[in-house]
Design an enzyme around this catalytic site. Sequence first.
Site, PDB file in Angstrom:
ATOM      1  CG  ASN A   1     -11.307 -13.562  -4.411  1.00  0.00           C
ATOM      2  OD1 ASN A   1     -11.829 -12.830  -3.737  1.00  0.00           O
ATOM      3  ND2 ASN A   1     -11.699 -13.853  -5.547  1.00  0.00           N
TER       4      ASN A   1
ATOM      5  CG  ASP B   1      -7.631 -12.757 -12.866  1.00  0.00           C
ATOM      6  OD1 ASP B   1      -8.548 -11.949 -13.248  1.00  0.00           O
ATOM      7  OD2 ASP B   1      -6.921 -12.254 -12.114  1.00  0.00           O
TER       8      ASP B   1
ATOM      9  CE  LYS C   1     -12.872 -35.276  -0.806  1.00  0.00           C
ATOM     10  NZ  LYS C   1     -13.128 -35.759   0.090  1.00  0.00           N
TER      11      LYS C   1
ATOM     12  CG  PHE D   1     -12.655  -1.372  -6.914  1.00  0.00           C
ATOM     13  CD1 PHE D   1     -13.875  -0.829  -7.270  1.00  0.00           C
ATOM     14  CD2 PHE D   1     -12.416  -1.090  -5.634  1.00  0.00           C
ATOM     15  CE1 PHE D   1     -14.683   0.047  -6.457  1.00  0.00           C
ATOM     16  CE2 PHE D   1     -13.084  -0.166  -4.941  1.00  0.00           C
ATOM     17  CZ  PHE D   1     -14.404   0.366  -5.238  1.00  0.00           C
TER      18      PHE D   1
ATOM     19  CE  LYS E   1      -4.969  -4.904 -12.885  1.00  0.00           C
ATOM     20  NZ  LYS E   1      -5.140  -5.530 -11.605  1.00  0.00           N
TER      21      LYS E   1
ATOM     22  CE  LYS F   1      -8.952  -5.390 -16.586  1.00  0.00           C
ATOM     23  NZ  LYS F   1      -9.407  -6.593 -15.473  1.00  0.00           N
TER      24      LYS F   1
HETATM   25  O1  PMT Z   1     -15.084  -7.451  -0.499  1.00  0.00           O
HETATM   26  P1  PMT Z   1     -14.069  -6.635   0.342  1.00  0.00           P
HETATM   27  O2  PMT Z   1     -13.290  -7.587   1.615  1.00  0.00           O
HETATM   28  O3  PMT Z   1     -14.590  -5.505   0.982  1.00  0.00           O
HETATM   29  O4  PMT Z   1     -12.610  -6.238  -0.306  1.00  0.00           O
HETATM   30  C1  PMT Z   1     -12.803  -5.378  -1.437  1.00  0.00           C
HETATM   31  C2  PMT Z   1     -11.904  -5.614  -2.618  1.00  0.00           C
HETATM   32  C3  PMT Z   1     -10.405  -5.447  -2.321  1.00  0.00           C
HETATM   33  C4  PMT Z   1     -12.253  -6.935  -3.306  1.00  0.00           C
HETATM   34  C5  PMT Z   1     -12.352  -4.419  -3.698  1.00  0.00           C
HETATM   35  O5  PMT Z   1     -11.812  -3.270  -3.095  1.00  0.00           O
HETATM   36  C6  PMT Z   1     -11.241  -4.631  -5.166  1.00  0.00           C
HETATM   37  O6  PMT Z   1     -10.378  -3.987  -5.174  1.00  0.00           O
HETATM   38  N1  PMT Z   1     -12.081  -5.328  -6.064  1.00  0.00           N
HETATM   39  C7  PMT Z   1     -11.069  -5.944  -7.208  1.00  0.00           C
HETATM   40  C8  PMT Z   1      -9.996  -6.749  -6.908  1.00  0.00           C
HETATM   41  C9  PMT Z   1      -9.390  -7.500  -8.031  1.00  0.00           C
HETATM   42  O7  PMT Z   1      -9.727  -8.482  -7.933  1.00  0.00           O
HETATM   43  O8  PMT Z   1      -9.072  -6.548  -8.692  1.00  0.00           O
HETATM   44  P2  PMT Z   1      -8.262  -7.126 -10.296  1.00  0.00           P
HETATM   45  O9  PMT Z   1      -7.014  -6.555 -10.371  1.00  0.00           O
HETATM   46  O10 PMT Z   1      -8.185  -8.750 -10.411  1.00  0.00           O
HETATM   47  O11 PMT Z   1      -9.200  -6.747 -11.316  1.00  0.00           O
HETATM   48  C10 PMT Z   1      -9.350  -5.409 -11.756  1.00  0.00           C
HETATM   49  C11 PMT Z   1     -10.983  -5.143 -12.142  1.00  0.00           C
HETATM   50  O12 PMT Z   1     -11.387  -6.004 -13.372  1.00  0.00           O
HETATM   51  C12 PMT Z   1     -11.845  -5.404 -11.005  1.00  0.00           C
HETATM   52  O13 PMT Z   1     -12.729  -4.303 -11.195  1.00  0.00           O
HETATM   53  C13 PMT Z   1     -12.456  -6.633 -11.315  1.00  0.00           C
HETATM   54  O14 PMT Z   1     -13.734  -6.786 -10.729  1.00  0.00           O
HETATM   55  C14 PMT Z   1     -12.677  -6.670 -12.679  1.00  0.00           C
HETATM   56  N2  PMT Z   1     -12.404  -8.194 -13.254  1.00  0.00           N
HETATM   57  C15 PMT Z   1     -11.280  -8.930 -13.171  1.00  0.00           C
HETATM   58  C16 PMT Z   1     -11.373 -10.137 -13.456  1.00  0.00           C
HETATM   59  C17 PMT Z   1     -12.355 -10.501 -14.358  1.00  0.00           C
HETATM   60  N3  PMT Z   1     -12.524 -11.839 -14.954  1.00  0.00           N
HETATM   61  N4  PMT Z   1     -13.567  -9.836 -14.578  1.00  0.00           N
HETATM   62  C18 PMT Z   1     -13.600  -8.506 -14.080  1.00  0.00           C
HETATM   63  O15 PMT Z   1     -14.511  -7.809 -14.137  1.00  0.00           O
END
Ligand code: PMT
Length: 404
Positions: free
Chosen positions: A214, A283, A293, A327, A341, A345
């Site tokens: 991503n 995810d 490949k 986040f 979330k 979580k």
């Molecule tokens: O790196 P930058 O370019 O500065 O951008 C910052 C950012 C946009 C990446 C950051 O601010 C941000 O929002 N990070 C979380 C992005 C995200 O993927 O969110 P999510 O909705 O998929 O996940 C929610 C939370 O679960 C996040 O804290 C993530 O770290 C966590 N997660 C998600 C999936 C997973 N398998 N394990 C996790 O721990």
Amino acid sequence: MSRQRVILGVGGGIAAYKSAELVRLLVQAGFEVQPVLTEAAGHFITPLTLSTLSHRKVITGLFSSSPDPQAILASSVEHINVALENDLLLVAPATANLLGHFANGIASDFLTTLYTAFTGTVLLAPAMNTNMWRNSAIQRNVERLSLDGVRFVGPDAGDLACGMVGPGRMAEPAEILAAVQHLLSPRQDLAGRKVLLTAGPTLEPIDPVRVLTNRSSGKMGYALAQAAKERGAEVHLVSGPVSLEAPQGVALYRVETASQMAKQVESLFPQSDTFIGVAAVADYTPAIVAPEKLKKSAGHLTLELVPTQDILATVGAHKRSQIVVGFAAETQNLDAEAQRKLVAKNCDLLVANHVDATASVFGSDLNQVRIHSRTNEPISFGPAPKTQVAHRILDEVAALLRQR
Ligand code: PMT
């Protein structure tokens, strides 16, 4: 140790009367204060008041009124010297007119010229009528200045001198002093704490040459790691592949996949006080990584994906007294998704950032967030540089740690 030096620029608004109290508080707190009055400010407060309190000559204009050639020469470079000699430029009250000059680099008197020559930290305490503060031109200037790294304190909401009620009141002198102290000597409110963070993207291999990933650059996570270090924490940063240098003094663990990130976090989390999950973790990951490949063929290619472990949810489920911060980057229903979330979580805080096509948070130096907690209304912050956003988030983390 020599005393830290603050320039106090005073704009022409009714709140200028509070600048006398501000000088008194700054001097009492150990700062050397150089007052600068705009011409308009001189209608609200006299140079004599401020020079008596600061024990300094108050600067009121660009040009010397003395016929002495030496004095004329000295005054022609005074704004440069004052800019070089001081640690912080504080402007209180910062009027709509001053914001416009600063935002557009218009140097028309001593204070606005000084602003363009000053390379240190700038702190503005805006004060104006509510409608003026809400005006889109003023808000554009505020946004522009935030992008330039200028810091703001206030304005507060309340009764205004014009009879209206709303945002526009200059922050109280004690609040401005606290902001100056914070900027000049970052608080050590995380001293003795261990902060564990994840940052950046993950790479999920499809075959030896292709990956699923991503757009995360790591900037937000690295800014948080640096800010936590500055505030005295022992910082452990588990990072996906990014092109950033590790902040000095931070323990960096480089990983690629979501599963490697999960393993590293699991081993570090039990010894940590706080976990902040900033990484954009995949995810899903391919069910099978092709050993060779994959060859292109005429038809469609279907990849089978399986869910990765949710690191944040795992940490949330196993936390004892730790603070857990998640986040969320969302394209729609920001608040509802953030709240969902936060609960799902088991986080203490959830920082939501909006992703849109025009101003994506991914890779940008700026961010605009809503900080959700279990008990309070969400806090909006930004747009502001990610370093400032990081400190604002850590203010909330430090407050929660104090309550434990
Ligand atoms: O790196 P930058 O370019 O500065 O951008 C910052 C950012 C946009 C990446 C950051 O601010 C941000 O929002 N990070 C979380 C992005 C995200 O993927 O969110 P999510 O909705 O998929 O996940 C929610 C939370 O679960 C996040 O804290 C993530 O770290 C966590 N997660 C998600 C999936 C997973 N398998 N394990 C996790 O721990």
